[in-house]
Design a protein around this motif. Structure first.
Motif, mmCIF file in Angstrom:
data_model
loop_
_atom_site.group_PDB
_atom_site.id
_atom_site.type_symbol
_atom_site.label_atom_id
_atom_site.label_comp_id
_atom_site.label_asym_id
_atom_site.label_seq_id
_atom_site.Cartn_x
_atom_site.Cartn_y
_atom_site.Cartn_z
ATOM 1 N N PRO A 76 0.905 -1.135 0.138
ATOM 2 C CA PRO A 76 0.070 -0.142 -0.095
ATOM 3 C C PRO A 76 1.003 1.219 0.000
ATOM 4 O O PRO A 76 2.166 1.352 0.427
ATOM 5 N N LEU A 77 0.361 2.396 -0.479
ATOM 6 C CA LEU A 77 1.003 3.642 -0.575
ATOM 7 C C LEU A 77 1.054 4.162 1.139
ATOM 8 O O LEU A 77 0.033 4.218 1.664
ATOM 9 N N THR A 78 2.209 4.676 1.476
ATOM 10 C CA THR A 78 2.104 5.171 2.993
ATOM 11 C C THR A 78 2.961 6.437 3.092
ATOM 12 O O THR A 78 4.280 6.279 2.658
ATOM 13 N N LEU A 79 2.332 7.316 3.142
ATOM 14 C CA LEU A 79 2.857 8.731 3.146
ATOM 15 C C LEU A 79 2.675 9.297 4.543
ATOM 16 O O LEU A 79 2.003 9.213 5.221
ATOM 17 N N LEU A 214 14.715 18.419 -1.313
ATOM 18 C CA LEU A 214 14.247 17.507 -0.299
ATOM 19 C C LEU A 214 15.810 16.998 0.613
ATOM 20 O O LEU A 214 15.513 16.647 1.656
ATOM 21 N N LYS A 215 16.844 16.856 -0.302
ATOM 22 C CA LYS A 215 18.152 16.490 0.211
ATOM 23 C C LYS A 215 18.375 17.275 1.537
ATOM 24 O O LYS A 215 18.934 16.689 2.562
ATOM 25 N N ASP A 216 18.150 18.775 1.633
ATOM 26 C CA ASP A 216 18.275 19.375 2.724
ATOM 27 C C ASP A 216 17.560 18.987 3.867
ATOM 28 O O ASP A 216 17.873 19.384 5.030
ATOM 29 N N MET A 217 16.404 18.309 3.626
ATOM 30 C CA MET A 217 15.668 17.860 4.741
ATOM 31 C C MET A 217 15.861 16.498 5.155
ATOM 32 O O MET A 217 15.139 16.291 6.082
ATOM 33 N N GLU A 218 16.627 16.046 4.521
ATOM 34 C CA GLU A 218 17.061 14.510 4.899
ATOM 35 C C GLU A 218 17.306 14.265 6.472
ATOM 36 O O GLU A 218 16.579 13.363 7.181
ATOM 37 N N HIS A 219 18.257 15.191 7.022
ATOM 38 C CA HIS A 219 18.585 15.149 8.445
ATOM 39 C C HIS A 219 17.274 15.158 9.331
ATOM 40 O O HIS A 219 16.988 14.624 10.189
ATOM 41 N N ALA A 220 16.593 16.275 8.803
ATOM 42 C CA ALA A 220 15.395 16.912 9.742
ATOM 43 C C ALA A 220 14.292 15.632 9.708
ATOM 44 O O ALA A 220 13.583 15.306 10.618
ATOM 45 N N LEU A 221 14.260 14.950 8.847
ATOM 46 C CA LEU A 221 13.360 13.902 8.720
ATOM 47 C C LEU A 221 13.882 12.393 8.948
ATOM 48 O O LEU A 221 13.269 11.335 8.506
ATOM 49 N N SER A 222 15.105 12.349 9.505
ATOM 50 C CA SER A 222 15.512 11.138 9.953
ATOM 51 C C SER A 222 15.294 10.264 10.932
ATOM 52 O O SER A 222 14.696 10.917 11.683
ATOM 53 N N VAL A 223 15.495 9.087 11.019
ATOM 54 C CA VAL A 223 14.921 8.330 12.273
ATOM 55 C C VAL A 223 15.471 9.250 13.661
ATOM 56 O O VAL A 223 14.762 8.980 14.638
ATOM 57 N N SER A 224 17.069 9.576 13.470
ATOM 58 C CA SER A 224 17.394 10.009 14.852
ATOM 59 C C SER A 224 16.736 11.264 15.323
ATOM 60 O O SER A 224 16.471 11.453 16.524
ATOM 61 N N ALA A 225 16.388 12.088 14.394
ATOM 62 C CA ALA A 225 15.465 13.245 14.615
ATOM 63 C C ALA A 225 14.197 13.123 15.463
ATOM 64 O O ALA A 225 13.785 13.809 16.091
ATOM 65 N N PHE A 226 13.786 11.873 14.976
ATOM 66 C CA PHE A 226 12.257 11.499 15.668
ATOM 67 C C PHE A 226 12.254 10.886 16.756
ATOM 68 O O PHE A 226 11.372 10.578 17.682
ATOM 69 N N ASN A 227 13.594 10.188 17.052
ATOM 70 C CA ASN A 227 13.842 9.511 18.211
ATOM 71 C C ASN A 227 13.683 10.127 19.471
ATOM 72 O O ASN A 227 14.716 10.105 20.299
ATOM 73 N N ASN A 228 12.543 10.689 19.954
ATOM 74 C CA ASN A 228 12.210 11.212 21.158
ATOM 75 C C ASN A 228 11.227 10.390 21.974
ATOM 76 O O ASN A 228 10.283 9.721 21.381
ATOM 77 N N ILE A 244 7.347 3.129 5.506
ATOM 78 C CA ILE A 244 6.763 4.336 4.957
ATOM 79 C C ILE A 244 7.611 4.616 3.672
ATOM 80 O O ILE A 244 8.737 4.763 3.692
ATOM 81 N N ASP A 245 6.746 5.042 2.654
ATOM 82 C CA ASP A 245 7.346 5.020 1.487
ATOM 83 C C ASP A 245 7.643 6.492 1.266
ATOM 84 O O ASP A 245 8.881 6.830 0.587
ATOM 85 N N TYR A 246 7.246 7.594 1.912
ATOM 86 C CA TYR A 246 7.805 9.006 1.604
ATOM 87 C C TYR A 246 7.274 9.573 2.665
ATOM 88 O O TYR A 246 6.382 9.684 3.542
ATOM 89 N N PHE A 247 8.451 10.350 3.275
ATOM 90 C CA PHE A 247 8.200 11.404 4.202
ATOM 91 C C PHE A 247 8.362 12.763 3.765
ATOM 92 O O PHE A 247 9.063 13.248 2.956
ATOM 93 N N VAL A 248 7.245 13.434 3.990
ATOM 94 C CA VAL A 248 6.882 14.729 3.163
ATOM 95 C C VAL A 248 6.827 16.062 4.403
ATOM 96 O O VAL A 248 6.179 16.159 4.972
ATOM 97 N N PRO A 249 7.919 16.741 4.002
ATOM 98 C CA PRO A 249 8.155 17.980 4.878
ATOM 99 C C PRO A 249 7.046 19.050 4.523
ATOM 100 O O PRO A 249 7.107 19.339 3.456
ATOM 101 N N PHE A 250 6.664 19.980 5.380
ATOM 102 C CA PHE A 250 5.590 20.938 5.176
ATOM 103 C C PHE A 250 6.484 22.250 5.834
ATOM 104 O O PHE A 250 6.674 22.093 7.248
ATOM 105 N N LEU A 251 6.898 23.189 5.141
ATOM 106 C CA LEU A 251 7.595 24.277 5.518
ATOM 107 C C LEU A 251 6.670 25.195 6.406
ATOM 108 O O LEU A 251 5.541 25.375 5.908
ATOM 109 N N PRO A 252 7.278 25.867 7.096
ATOM 110 C CA PRO A 252 6.562 26.840 8.024
ATOM 111 C C PRO A 252 5.943 28.073 7.255
ATOM 112 O O PRO A 252 6.779 28.341 6.203
#
Ligand SMILES: Nc1ncnc2c1ncn2[C@@H]1O[C@H](COP(=O)(O)OP(=O)(O)OP(=O)(O)O)[C@@H](O)[C@H]1O
Length: 313
Positions: A76-79, A214-228, A244-252
């Motif tokens: 299935p598609l997972t976004l 998207l490459k600039d957001m790689e670290h922001a959306l990496s596993v370690s960043a979410f691991n809280n 998860i197929d796609y991690f999609v960043p939304f800018l402020p």
């Protein structure tokens, strides 16, 4: 009209309905939509309605149109949509739903879960697990192309996320049901601070926000960043198992984007766009960081209620 002819006519219509499901689907909502998803229509919707989100637009357009046009997807598609409050995550989910099913979020094949609303008590977790699994199973059995949207994913209990994990995986079928055509959309604020840091760095160095890749957001959306510790989503093995197929960043959103949201709202209420009111409403919003005041801390979320003040006639 004499009763026998009327009866025959009715029977004819009914058999028509039964033997020609397509005919039935002209009048009622069906799992296989009347029109197939059009990449152009989705692109047009995203371009005209979603402001300030060039990364999200691109990923979503390619991911959704690619998936829907694939007759035999392997999973299935997972976004997973991430970002600050009021930046358009729910809004985009609505656009996706509307492009797949005419009824959008009101369609029988689109299901929205809000963690704090539908699964509020930790003590009931076992019950929620059973209910959620049978809900997903039942709905996908009835319609393979079902859409499930999970809001406030970062507030969802890890056990509950583990319960849906099997449905996101690469199985041909589970107990006779195939989940490979379903769409799962997860919304959360996890990673929002880091996404904002990247956007702020670009702004401070005088670069256009559209230059962010998207490459600039790689670290922001990496596993370690979410691991809280507070983020249930990231406790689970969703990420470890690459489900998860796609991690999609939304800018402020910035001041200019708020103005765009306000203009759209004025038009949808049938008013002429009054630039003076647009600026006054946008200026009432609060921005961060304190010194530079670049990003709206509520995105476009509360601009609409502020508009009421100017039109309370
Ligand atoms: N980028 C955007 N472009 C156009 N309109 C937007 C955008 N972001 C938000 N909006 C408007 O603001 C409303 C609220 O945004 P939305 O509910 O999508 O925010 P969200 O990111 O899901 O926030 P939260 O994290 O608090 O759930 C939307 O219904 C839409 O009208």
């Amino acid at each position: 009209v004499e009763p026998i002819s009327l009866g025959l006519a009715l029977a004819g219509v009914l058999t028509g309905y039964i033997s020609y499901p397509r005919l039935y689907c002209l009048f009622a909502e069906c799992c296989s939509p009347k029109r197939s998803l059009s990449r152009e229509a989705l692109q047009k919707d995203l371009d005209s309605k979603l402001f300030g989100q060039h990364l999200a637009k691109k990923v979503i357009l390619n991911a959704v149109s690619g998936f829907i046009s694939n007759p035999k997807p392997k999973k299935p598609l997972t976004l997973s949509l991430h970002g600050w409050t009021g930046t358009g995550k729910n809004f985009v989910s609505k656009i996706i739903a509307e492009n797949i099913y005419e009824g959008g979020l009101n369609s029988d094949y689109v299901h929205l879960f809000v963690a704090t609303l539908h699964f509020p008590h930790i003590s009931n977790i076992t019950l929620y697990k059973d209910q959620l699994q049978s809900w997903i199973r039942g709905n996908v059995s009835a319609c393979a192309r079902s859409i499930f949207i999970f809001d406030e994913m970062d507030k969802m209990h890890a056990g509950l996320i583990d319960a849906i994990k099997p449905y996101l995986d690469y199985y041909d079928n589970l107990d006779g049901v195939s989940y490979q055509k379903a769409v799962f959309i997860f919304l959360s604020n996890a990673g929002a601070e880091r996404i904002t840091d990247v956007a702020l760095d670009f702004w401070r160095s005088g670069k256009q926000r559209e230059e962010i890749k998207l490459k600039d957001m790689e670290h922001a959306l990496s596993v370690s960043a979410f691991n809280n510790k507070n983020s249930g989503f990231w406790h689970s093995s969703l990420i470890d198992r690459n489900l998860i197929d796609y991690f999609v960043p939304f800018l402020p959103l910035e001041y200019k984007h708020l103005k765009m949201c306000i203009r759209v709202e004025m038009q949808s209420r049938g008013y002429e766009v009054d630039e003076d009111i647009v600026s006054r409403v946008a200026e009432e919003m609060t921005f961060f960081p304190k010194e530079e005041r670049v990003f709206s801390d509520k995105g476009c979320k509360t601009v609409f209620t502020k508009l009421d003040y100017y039109y309370d006639d």
